[in-house]
Design an enzyme around this catalytic site. Sequence first.
Site, short mmCIF file in Angstrom:
data_model
loop_
_atom_site.label_atom_id
_atom_site.label_comp_id
_atom_site.label_asym_id
_atom_site.label_seq_id
_atom_site.Cartn_x
_atom_site.Cartn_y
_atom_site.Cartn_z
N CYS A 65 23.38 77.10 23.37
CA CYS A 65 22.21 77.85 23.71
C CYS A 65 22.85 79.47 24.00
CB CYS A 65 21.09 77.49 24.55
SG CYS A 65 22.06 76.87 26.13
N HIS A 70 19.97 76.20 30.72
CA HIS A 70 19.59 76.60 29.47
C HIS A 70 19.48 78.10 29.27
CE1 HIS A 70 17.88 76.50 25.51
NE2 HIS A 70 16.90 77.25 25.78
#
Length: 1255
Positions: free
Chosen positions: A79, A334
């Site tokens: 990510c 994330h």
Amino acid sequence: MTKDYNSQCSPESTAPGGSKATFGSCCKFTMFGDLFDEDFSFLSINQYGKPKLKLKDAEPPLPRENTNISGIRNQGGTCYLNSLLQTLLFTPEFREALFSIGPEELGSLEDSNKPDSKVRIIPLQLQRLFAQLLLLDQQAASTTDLTDSFGWNSDEEMRQHDVQELNRILFSALETSLVGTSGHNLINQLYHGIVVNQVICKECKNVSERQEDFLDLTVAVKGVSGLEEALCNMYVEEEHFEKDNLYRCGACSKLVEATKSAKLRKLPPFLTVSLLRFNFDFEKCERYKETRCYTFPVRINLKPFCEQTELDDFEYIYELFSVIIHKGGCYGGHYHVYIRDIDELGNWQVLESYLNDENEDLKDTENTQEKENPLPILKNILSEEGSTEIAVDQLAQKFLEKNGVSWNKKYRKQYGPIRKYLQTHSQVFLLTSDERKVKMNDQSHPQNDSVNMTSEKTSTAIMGHSSESHWFDLNDSKVQPIKEKEIEKQFQGNESAYMLFYRKSQMTRPSEARGNPRYRVPSHLLNEMDAANLRLQKRRAECNLVDNNIDLHLHIHSRYKLYNGALHPLLPQKESVLDLTIDKRQTLGDLQQLVFQLLEFWEGDLVLSLAKRLPAGLHIYQTLEGDSALSDIGLFDGADIFVWNGKEVDGVEVQTGIDHEPVLINVLHLAGHNEGRRGQQFIESQHVFSFSSNLRTVCETLTSPKGIILKNHSGSEKETEKWKVIPEEDMKKTLRNIGLTDGSSILVLDSHDQSMVNVAGGNLTSFTHDISWLQVKNFCRLEPEEVQVKITATIETMMADIRLKAIEEMQLEKELVNNTCLRPINRNGKLLCPVPEDYTVKEAELKMGSLLGLCFGKAPTATQLFLYFLVGHDLHSSPEMEIVVEENTSVKECLNLMLKKAGLAGNSWHLRKIEWCYDDGKALNEEDATLKELNICSGDTLNVAEGKLPPKGFLKIPVWWYNLFSQLVGRRNMQDQVNCISNNMGALGLSASGDSSTFIQSEVDRYYVGSIEISEEAFLEDLKIQVMTLPSFQEFSVPLPEFLRVWTMENKHLCKLLRNNKQQLHELKLGSRTEICIELLHKEENLGPKDLLLRVQMGIPGERDYYHPVDLIWDISKECTASALRQRIAAYYSLPVEKIEIAKYFPDKFEWMPISSWTQQVSKRKKKKSDSLQMGPYSLKDGDIVGVKNLLLDGSKDFSTVKDDIGKQMQKKLAEDKTRTKQTDCVQNDSFSGRKVTKHHRPEVALSISVGVFS
């Protein structure tokens, strides 16, 4: 580092997928190279009973959503990479500059397999990815080809890294890849800036300056309220050298007062700002993330921070266009990114109703906040006090007087205590160091007038900025439009901004670029994407056709018979069923015509009926009629169709419909003594009845009419209270009415069975539900065949009764009645501790069906302990013996009993308790203590170990001798004089346990030379003197203790270097199980606390090997950085610093980690403690091996050796061997021990991108 890319990329190819033979349709798929990294083939002709294979991976990728922006698929932990790539894509100038470099300079991916080809893989794959994101009609693109060009493996793609680190490494890789092309200066043109540091002498006004280049600015987060304050601290405030902290002026040649400052000398077109959100708490020794409020503007004027301010203001104004956000903590999380769509390539639409509703909600929220927000009240109170500090308690009292309600009553639940509220609003309120007093924070904005004036004019708040900017939230594959004010939510919290990207506001875009994703894309990529889109459209059309196909299973009546109320095939199911695939949009007539074509010799009426496979067999429900589409008449994928004449099967009339559905019932009756499989109390059989049958008919079929039927309401036969008697008036009801379904259980009791139960009020109140059995195996005598009996028991049965019954069943001698016991047998066949006679099955914690062994000897009483014991140090090969002792037996008495049973004598023995993993545990030092006092329990295993324990307060320390290969030359007789361990099974060779890390130590020998007893109060110098008295040291004639170096050892490896001869042993924390290793020195040594001992070895030019290592003592009192280590090693070898490369060796992994002297730019106020080599990832410590490459003689930067290659192969083989049993062992250990597995943080691994060499 050079990487061969020949295997990384292959030309596009078209491979045929699977084909499907159907009635009414056919389709064929092809694959577009590796673009989607998915398999579009699928299975067509199915076996009966197997669902049609329609995997998600077999479908083409989804088209773009209404935002018209493509996301990027996450490969598991990428990510951070996705967020940065999207930012670069939506930087039009970067994107177009990359596209402008043609194949004539970069090469072609098709040529990557050709020998000696110079294909620049990384920029080519980045171009291709950008083209896919701009033009390919798919919801999300794949970065697999790009990460392959980086040289990343699957582990790298699953491991998350820092996006700020990736930004620098990716730019460096691009610069290297573009050397010798027209884009060689691409990164510098767009992102390069210059900071100048100046020191001005107050006496002679001499200016000393130093320039620093940057591609991104790293700014502090801790202790500042926002970006502008951080920049002010860095580039506006001055540092003064005065009093005891003077500056030596080069012009004056003396210490003088001076001022130091920094300014931005050159601004790049694109300004990247990295926020230092992650810090280290040196008191708690742990990382943490700064989550306090940190503001940043959408438009910022950098003029106050620049060296040159003569230009117009608009030359210094930057606009925010990307915010990379991190959600999570310092050990993982994330990333996603907010991006402003400058060229308006996406479809930024928000429903009008949503806007209206949100505006109303915003108004309500603002009104509520106006009423409920305590901030204005607190500011008014403190404003009245001026700059005077007041106590926090006094502030709370004034708040009560002014507001009419106390803080705790109205605001504590929402905001917490008032002191915490003041802390979280540090930009408004200033607390004293003890947090007892507070005043208004006058430093909440920069004091410099020019900065304040500029901020008022040009720094526009996010709420007030133009609402026409098109912002999107790109979260891997998901893309959604957002409003600009959403950025405010990323000022603080667990999910907050981590990187900011600004662009000069004067940079404009041409009108033809607006809304045009094909703008400036090279023609060869346009053609490739257009062809790919055509293939995608065709593939989606074919997939849509496949989605409308359904598989039907045709059951032909001639292949079935009616039995027990249901249809059963005469042949195996594969031969009884015909599979047919048809478009569900066709009609019933089309289906009948296809069936006629399949069955060429059909005579009479042809009726198609919907059927269903049930546990009892196949049952027909309804006849298909009408001429509608198949989907409209109830046909579905996998439906069963019965083909018949509509009346009979094999001359027998068939009853159809839901009322005549057959149901499979489990019928149980009470088992006799020890009857039934596995000792169950029920005998179970299955019967088929029609749902329309009544219970009386069922009862007559199964037993006498006088019997009763009980229904189990819980579905479990083990719970007595769930069995209910069906009353007589319900016996005429059908099975459906009574609520019985497939798999339901009924208990049928004959008249003689009813006396065994107690039925009251229609419920079964008592029942032999706990009747089960235990297995007993005879270990009292050897028989040709194993004698094993099954003993009926309940959970309340006494173990003595089970033993006597087993002796009776086995027909053993009566003498065994008084001299036997029962011992459980585990799944490995080991006899466990005997079970006390007065225990019940429940108290003994035995499961029904367990296996017990009937063995000689009486079971221990309540005051006795049953113990296992092993003799000697080799715990795995020593035979295990057993003994029964009283719990009040002392350790000394227990040792004597065990020695007597083992046939041993002497006083040089002691007891140790063996741990559960069969490791040598803690010694039982207190010989007079009882076993009960030491918490020794039945079933424990003790070790009768050689050697007498030292007196209390003394240590018995095994001593090893450490020799390098060079020291062993001429001393071969040393091996004959000491009790050493052989090469193939000792500390150096590869042990039986597979410790491959010792392979690297082939040039080092360690020998066991004896042991010493010494007081814990003795000094390290005393320990060395006592070691010098050992016989093995006599030939060396060691003159002084300073000629000896002492290490502690763990698992036969050197661990900690002991220093300071005047330090006591208990201060060095030497425990009872400590082993030491002695190293002989050629000269005296007295290391200080800040001296670091390294084993430095110079690489042999032209070979993958090293010269013998030398000891290098490095003083780290000033700094322990890569730069300082390079200077120390270069000085030792008399080489220029820039002509050496160094790396640390990790012997457990057979890997070398290069030690780079590069350090990132940080705030002036932040100390560079993170640069210390003693911290991760190097964790440099005493005894570490450092390899050195002399670049004047050897241009290779590969530090690995042939031994490393062999070691890695050995590790790989050991890992493969362990993998075969690892999963089974983990399941068994976790399920039986019930221990919670602790999740540890994954070790940090440096991020790198492999790039070829281009000139």
